[in-house]
Design an enzyme around this catalytic site. Sequence first.
Site, PDB file in Angstrom:
ATOM      1  N   LEU A 132       0.849  -1.183   0.000  1.00 10.21           N
ATOM      2  CA  LEU A 132       0.000   0.000   0.000  1.00 10.21           C
ATOM      3  C   LEU A 132       0.887   1.237   0.000  1.00 10.21           C
ATOM      4  O   LEU A 132       1.985   1.222   0.573  1.00 10.21           O
ATOM      5  CB  LEU A 132      -0.907   0.031   1.243  1.00 10.21           C
ATOM      6  CG  LEU A 132      -1.982  -1.046   1.360  1.00 10.21           C
ATOM      7  CD1 LEU A 132      -2.709  -0.908   2.700  1.00 10.21           C
ATOM      8  CD2 LEU A 132      -2.974  -0.981   0.210  1.00 10.21           C
ATOM      9  N   ASP A 133       0.416   2.319  -0.632  1.00 13.17           N
ATOM     10  CA  ASP A 133       1.134   3.592  -0.567  1.00 13.17           C
ATOM     11  C   ASP A 133       1.247   4.039   0.892  1.00 13.17           C
ATOM     12  O   ASP A 133       0.449   3.654   1.748  1.00 13.17           O
ATOM     13  CB  ASP A 133       0.391   4.665  -1.367  1.00 13.17           C
ATOM     14  CG  ASP A 133       0.506   4.463  -2.866  1.00 13.17           C
ATOM     15  OD1 ASP A 133       1.341   3.645  -3.297  1.00 13.17           O
ATOM     16  OD2 ASP A 133      -0.254   5.118  -3.607  1.00 13.17           O
ATOM     17  N   ARG A 134       2.219   4.893   1.149  1.00 12.35           N
ATOM     18  CA  ARG A 134       2.490   5.331   2.524  1.00 12.35           C
ATOM     19  C   ARG A 134       1.245   5.878   3.214  1.00 12.35           C
ATOM     20  O   ARG A 134       0.975   5.555   4.372  1.00 12.35           O
ATOM     21  CB  ARG A 134       3.596   6.398   2.514  1.00 12.35           C
ATOM     22  CG  ARG A 134       3.964   6.918   3.906  1.00 12.35           C
ATOM     23  CD  ARG A 134       5.152   7.850   3.843  1.00 12.35           C
ATOM     24  NE  ARG A 134       4.837   9.050   3.094  1.00 12.35           N
ATOM     25  CZ  ARG A 134       4.311  10.150   3.633  1.00 12.35           C
ATOM     26  NH1 ARG A 134       4.058  10.208   4.930  1.00 12.35           N
ATOM     27  NH2 ARG A 134       4.058  11.212   2.902  1.00 12.35           N
TER      28      ARG A 134
END
Length: 295
Positions: free
Chosen positions: A130-132
Amino acid sequence: MRFSFDVHRPGKVKSLLKEHDISKGLLAKIKFKGGAIYVNGHERNAIYMVDIGDTITVDIPDELPYEKLEPIEVPLSVVAEDDHFLVLNKPSGVASIPSVNHSNTMANFVKGYFMKKQYPNLQVHIVTRLDRDTSGLMLFAKHGYAHARLDKQLQQKAIEKRYYALVSGDDELPSKGEIIAPIARDEDSIITRRVHKSGKYAHTSYQVVASYGKVHLVDIQLHTGRTHQIRVHFAHQGFPLLGDDLYGGRMDLGITRQALHCHTLSFFDPFKKERVVHELGLTNDFGNVIMSLEK
């Protein structure tokens, strides 16, 4: 770790094991790093001929950790765990893997967790990232063989992830839709992406769950996995995600990260031989925005 397989046709051991996603690389690891292959209880090699009714058993050696990945002990929100897989609820603001800009990442935390638990396999295998600033469900394999089996499902698009997003725009957003638009790198940035004919095929499905004036809570399914796909597709439609300043999202409604949350994760467990589904509700920051809009 030991696995056994019944033989349903004559052939070489390695051919039968390939059907169970045991690769040449894993066979080499078994041969040279302390593993073993048995047929009906007797140690054999990978080219041994087996017949219908035989049983192949493989002992896969334990995995040493990557030395460069620093273990960090922090409390983790464990959604589900067994001998093969670990499902976590990732908070926003934490990157999945280390980079020049990020060192306190989910990979570091999982290594710290494995070491604290004294697990035999200490390598961290991330199956879904997942993106940050995206929150929600992340899937880890607890050994290389489990990772290999799910990699095959990733290639076949058999792992399903669904997301909630809060989006806002001035036009009318249809109650459901398919966004099919190629995504390419921006010409002037190594970070941002854009819809452009030179890009790679990208397909997003969505359904509006609730609307609050110009703001909509949408349930999203990805059919491809391009970088920033949901953010780029909805910005292209004129409905950027709340809190997503990179793609023009509103920053005035109390959420300062991209309003994106992976709420459902589904995959076929090859060891249990059944499909498993994990689900999460909305995060507090989503709930606070919705409560404020409802007032």
